[in-house]
Design a protein around this motif. Structure first.
Motif, mmCIF file in Angstrom:
data_model
loop_
_atom_site.group_PDB
_atom_site.id
_atom_site.type_symbol
_atom_site.label_atom_id
_atom_site.label_comp_id
_atom_site.label_asym_id
_atom_site.label_seq_id
_atom_site.Cartn_x
_atom_site.Cartn_y
_atom_site.Cartn_z
ATOM 1 N N HIS A 45 0.203 -16.051 -18.754
ATOM 2 C CA HIS A 45 -1.025 -15.283 -18.962
ATOM 3 C C HIS A 45 -1.074 -14.759 -20.395
ATOM 4 O O HIS A 45 -0.043 -14.536 -21.032
ATOM 5 C CB HIS A 45 -1.082 -14.119 -17.976
ATOM 6 N N ASP A 46 -2.277 -14.540 -20.909
ATOM 7 C CA ASP A 46 -2.432 -14.020 -22.266
ATOM 8 C C ASP A 46 -1.698 -12.692 -22.452
ATOM 9 O O ASP A 46 -1.160 -12.430 -23.531
ATOM 10 C CB ASP A 46 -3.921 -13.823 -22.593
ATOM 11 N N ALA B 208 -4.191 -11.197 -11.614
ATOM 12 C CA ALA B 208 -5.210 -10.156 -11.723
ATOM 13 C C ALA B 208 -4.627 -8.873 -12.307
ATOM 14 O O ALA B 208 -5.322 -8.142 -13.030
ATOM 15 C CB ALA B 208 -5.824 -9.878 -10.351
ATOM 16 N N TRP C 89 -2.141 -8.682 -14.565
ATOM 17 C CA TRP C 89 -2.072 -8.888 -16.017
ATOM 18 C C TRP C 89 -3.462 -8.732 -16.637
ATOM 19 O O TRP C 89 -3.618 -8.097 -17.690
ATOM 20 C CB TRP C 89 -1.558 -10.289 -16.333
ATOM 21 N N GLN C 90 -4.467 -9.326 -15.982
ATOM 22 C CA GLN C 90 -5.818 -9.267 -16.533
ATOM 23 C C GLN C 90 -6.333 -7.835 -16.577
ATOM 24 O O GLN C 90 -7.037 -7.453 -17.517
ATOM 25 C CB GLN C 90 -6.759 -10.149 -15.708
ATOM 26 N N ASP D 112 -7.881 -6.018 -19.815
ATOM 27 C CA ASP D 112 -9.252 -5.522 -19.744
ATOM 28 C C ASP D 112 -9.338 -4.006 -19.751
ATOM 29 O O ASP D 112 -10.446 -3.452 -19.844
ATOM 30 C CB ASP D 112 -9.943 -6.033 -18.478
#
Length: 217
Positions: free
Chosen positions: A21-22, A208, A210-211, A215
């Motif tokens: 993941h980013d 989710a 990590w996101q 965010d």
């Protein structure tokens, strides 16, 4: 191929999205925004609380003393980790009072309640399938960062990397892998399908999480 290896392989493409993941890539090269990491740390503290509640269910659902010992050891480990987490957060400018007052993010609520639901309504192997992606993924992420030398000198996130790349954490993850492999040995085809679905869903929840960090959600 072990049962856990099959679970990981069959969790694609979600597993790859999780460990690459980013958030992870930016953490590895030190470019992750400080606010994102702080947000993640606060939510991870809330996650640890519910993770230990799930392990308490594992203690309750154990079918023998060996399984009880496994759950008891894990509970003690998380209790200690939660204290270390408070100290770690303080180094990032997050006071314990702020940790306690931070509302749970939607991603944290969704993930932790899903794990608890698996533990309450499912079997012991269902519960461990739900909690396994967390430890297995963190161990793989940190190991890859170290082995591929992705972290530059002076990386502000080096302590996080070192924690999960440590021999202690890698050993604990290997023990969890062996335990889950044992639980999977006598499963029917129908039960294996259910366990795979749970593992896939928990992996998606990790993505989710990590996101959520990226965010600031």
């Amino acid at each position: 191929m072990s049962s856990v290896q099959q679970l990981i392989q069959n969790a694609e493409p979600h597993w790859r999205a999780y460990i690459e993941h980013d958030f992870v890539l930016r953490l590895a090269d030190g470019t992750l925004d400080k606010r994102c990491f702080q947000h993640y740390l606060k939510q991870d503290y809330r996650y640890l609380f519910h993770y230990n509640r799930a392990l308490a269910l594992a203690l309750f659902k154990a079918e023998n003393f060996a399984q009880m010992e496994q759950a008891h050891h894990a509970i003690q480990t998380i209790l200690q980790e939660s204290k270390l987490h408070v100290t770690f957060c303080q180094r990032w400018g997050i006071a314990e009072t702020e940790l306690l007052q931070t509302p749970e993010s939607a991603a944290c609520v969704a993930y932790t309640r899903y794990v608890l639901d698996c533990g309450i309504n499912g079997s012991l192997v269902d519960l461990y399938a739900a909690i396994a992606p967390c430890a297995l993924g963190y161990a793989e992420i940190a190991r890859h960062i170290v082995e591929r030398q992705l972290s530059p000198p002076g990386n502000p996130y080096q302590d996080w990397i070192d924690t999960y790349a440590s021999d202690d954490f890698q050993l604990a993850t290997a023990e969890l892998t062996d335990f889950l492999d044992q639980l999977c040995q006598e499963l029917t085809a129908k039960q294996r399908t259910k366990v795979q679905t749970i593992f896939n869903t928990a992996t998606r929840m990790e993505v989710a999480f990590w996101q959520m960090g990226l965010d600031l959600s």
